[in-house]
Design an enzyme around this catalytic site. Structure first.
Site, short mmCIF file in Angstrom:
data_model
loop_
_atom_site.label_atom_id
_atom_site.label_comp_id
_atom_site.label_asym_id
_atom_site.label_seq_id
_atom_site.Cartn_x
_atom_site.Cartn_y
_atom_site.Cartn_z
CD GLU A 229 16.09 40.04 49.90
OE1 GLU A 229 15.89 41.09 49.30
OE2 GLU A 229 17.02 39.91 50.73
CB SER B 239 19.37 40.75 57.29
OG SER B 239 20.01 41.26 58.42
CG HIS C 75 16.92 38.31 54.21
ND1 HIS C 75 16.92 39.52 53.55
CD2 HIS C 75 16.82 38.60 55.52
CE1 HIS C 75 16.84 40.48 54.43
NE2 HIS C 75 16.78 39.96 55.63
CG ASN D 257 18.00 45.06 54.33
OD1 ASN D 257 17.01 45.72 54.62
ND2 ASN D 257 18.49 44.11 55.10
#
Lengths: 255, 286
Positions: free
Chosen positions: B155, B122, B143, B193
């Site tokens: 992702e 991540s 991800h 993120n």
């Protein structure tokens, strides 16, 4: 109180006007008001945009209402303290956010330094309680809490789009599925107005002087181009005359 | 590269992410080899899968027969060579670049040459991980979000060396296992993120500058339509995990001030108030 002098036009003014209308208030757009209001009333200003224009309109409104009428000013991009400094009887000025004011059960307000008198301030707050809003008093900084957070999310999404991290629709999808927010940041910008994001960020840059609030160049360019969102028919996405989103297409903005 | 549909998969690392991903794959009808060099970690991971599936049966979200079939599709192994048959290998070991690079160098040798090698990182660069292999064109990021069986987003991260067909195949695979794939380029924090940093860091600033109190920020943002306020969310994620993500994006962008973490964030971590898991974070928990 039963009369509102409304300053501004566009989606934020409409939403604010609807809120008061639906609760039985008479809303007077400032440009249609040709004589002073003598009854108990309040001024509600929804203007973002050049401060000189905001100042002119607020001073004009103040001439048409009694000297103790509360004046609520949109503080998406300015502080209530600055606005109060322009006004006669500055102690009756308060700041508020018109963003999503109809949907939200609460209203964010901020208290300028000049609003030192408790009784005057309490009386001014009554306006929001009369329309059924829970009041959250927060610090007097541009953008308050939700608009500032929202603007920062949109700004970062715009930077990511500029850098080609993902396409517009993918950014919105990822944020909805990955964080469970109800609307992607770019769709949200189109709904509320890309110009509003730029005003909030510019206000934060001006007042706080930090680079973190610098608007993404893409946002500024979209405002120059008039791509301010759903109301304009074009923002990160295209919309038809009914405001419905059209199928996504490749453009400089959505790449 | 592989053109036949992916049915044989492997997951390396049996921790929370690894066993969650293995569960997702197995319940979607894929064969999975869950690999971990630690036999106790492997047993805990398998037990976690069995426990979750059993709860799903109890809640009648799955039949006992479906559970049995899903479990039959999962093998466990303490030996990395078990990935040799897989068409897709997903790595979910500790978030350390040196560990991941050395693992990918090994996977590159052991795995089928046609296999896709994916990292679930991540916070690390997919490009840096891929550079440890002789075939970086078959390395991508997948991800998954925590908890993997629940969160719909994946992702699909491609670096400058990832081959287009590999990325397309991974996109199709993620859809096939019932998740929502989003194609993202390899940049610090990837997409969610990175964009979500602003939600967290601005909240710390608003409180740090006494613009609002924590409860107020949470209340206002909930009222605006966020499912949770930032402080409630941080308590759920773990303040240490969220702080690590902040630091990683900040480092990744060479200290761009937009990503600067807040001192209060670090102070909470230093104090051991890490959120729900420690009974105390921004709020207290019974």
């Amino acid at each position: 109180m039963n009369d509102i002098v409304l300053i501004g036009d566009g989606p934020l003014a409409k939403e604010t006007s609807d809120l008061f209308n639906e609760r039985g208030w008479t809303v007077w757009p400032l440009d249609q008001l040709d004589q002073p209001l003598s009854s108990s009333c309040a001024v509600v200003d929804t203007v973002t945009g050049p401060v000189e224009e905001k100042k002119r309109l607020l001073r004009r409104a103040a001439e048409l209402v009694p000297i103790d009428a509360p004046i609520w000013t949109n503080t998406l991009h300015v502080t209530a303290t600055q606005v109060a400094s322009w006004m006669p009887h500055s102690e009756r000025v308060g700041g508020f956010s018109p963003l999503m004011i109809q949907q939200m059960p609460l209203v964010e307000v901020c208290r300028p330094l000049q609003a030192e008198d408790e009784d005057v301030w309490d009386k001014a707050l009554q306006l929001w309680r009369h329309v059924g809003k829970q009041v959250e008093v927060v610090g007097d900084e541009p953008g308050l809490v939700f608009p500032r957070t929202w603007a920062m999310l949109v700004n970062e999404a715009a930077f990511a789009l500029t850098e080609g991290v993902a396409k517009a629709a993918a950014i919105d999808l990822a944020m909805k599925k990955g964080t469970r927010i109800p609307m992607g940041p770019l769709e949200w910008a189109d709904t509320i107005g890309v110009d509003q994001v730029v005003w909030i960020l510019s206000g934060l840059v001006r007042e706080l002087g930090e680079d973190r609030y610098r608007p993404a160049p893409l946002l500024r360019k979209m405002v120059y181009a008039g791509y301010t969102g759903r109301a304009a028919g074009r923002g990160f996405y295209r919309y038809n005359a009914d405001g419905k989103r059209q199928s996504s297409e490749i453009s400089k903005v959505s790449m | 590269m592989t053109v036949e549909p992916i049915v044989r998969t492997a997951v390396v690392g049996a921790g929370t992410m690894g066993n969650g991903i293995a569960e997702v794959l197995a319940t979607a009808g894929k064969r999975v080899v869950l690999v971990d060099v630690s036999s106790s970690a492997l047993e805990r991971g398998m037990q976690a899968i069995r426990d979750r599936l059993r709860r799903r049966v109890q809640k009648q979200r799955m039949t006992a027969e479906e559970m049995k079939q899903a479990l039959n599709r999962i093998e466990s192994s303490g030996d990395l060579s078990a990935v040799a048959e897989a068409q897709l290998v997903i790595e979910a070991v500790v978030e350390r670049l040196d560990v991941k690079k050395s693992l990918f160098a090994q996977l590159d040798e052991i795995a089928d040459l046609e296999a896709i090698l994916a990292t679930n990182t991540s916070s690390l660069s997919v490009t840096a991980i891929a550079s440890a292999t002789k075939h970086p064109e078959r390395v991508i990021g997948l991800h998954f979000f925590n908890p993997a069986p629940v969160m719909p987003l994946v992702e699909v991260v491609h670096g400058p060396l990832s081959e287009r067909e590999v990325v397309d195949q991974a996109m199709a695979f993620v859809k096939e296992i019932g998740k929502d794939p989003v194609k993202v380029t390899d940049t610090p924090g990837f997409l969610v993120n990175r964009v979500a940093r602003s939600f967290h860091s601005e909240a710390f600033r608003l409180v740090g500058d006494h613009v609002a109190e924590k409860q107020q920020v949470d209340r206002i943002l909930r009222a605006a339509g966020f499912p949770m306020g930032p402080f409630e969310l941080q308590d759920l994620i773990g303040i240490d995990i969220n702080y690590a993500a902040s630091c990683s994006v900040y480092e990744g962008y060479f200290h761009d001030p937009r990503f600067r973490p807040h001192p209060h964030q670090r102070q909470l971590v230093e104090s051991g108030a890490l959120g729900k898991k420690t009974g105390r974070g921004h709020y207290r928990y019974e």
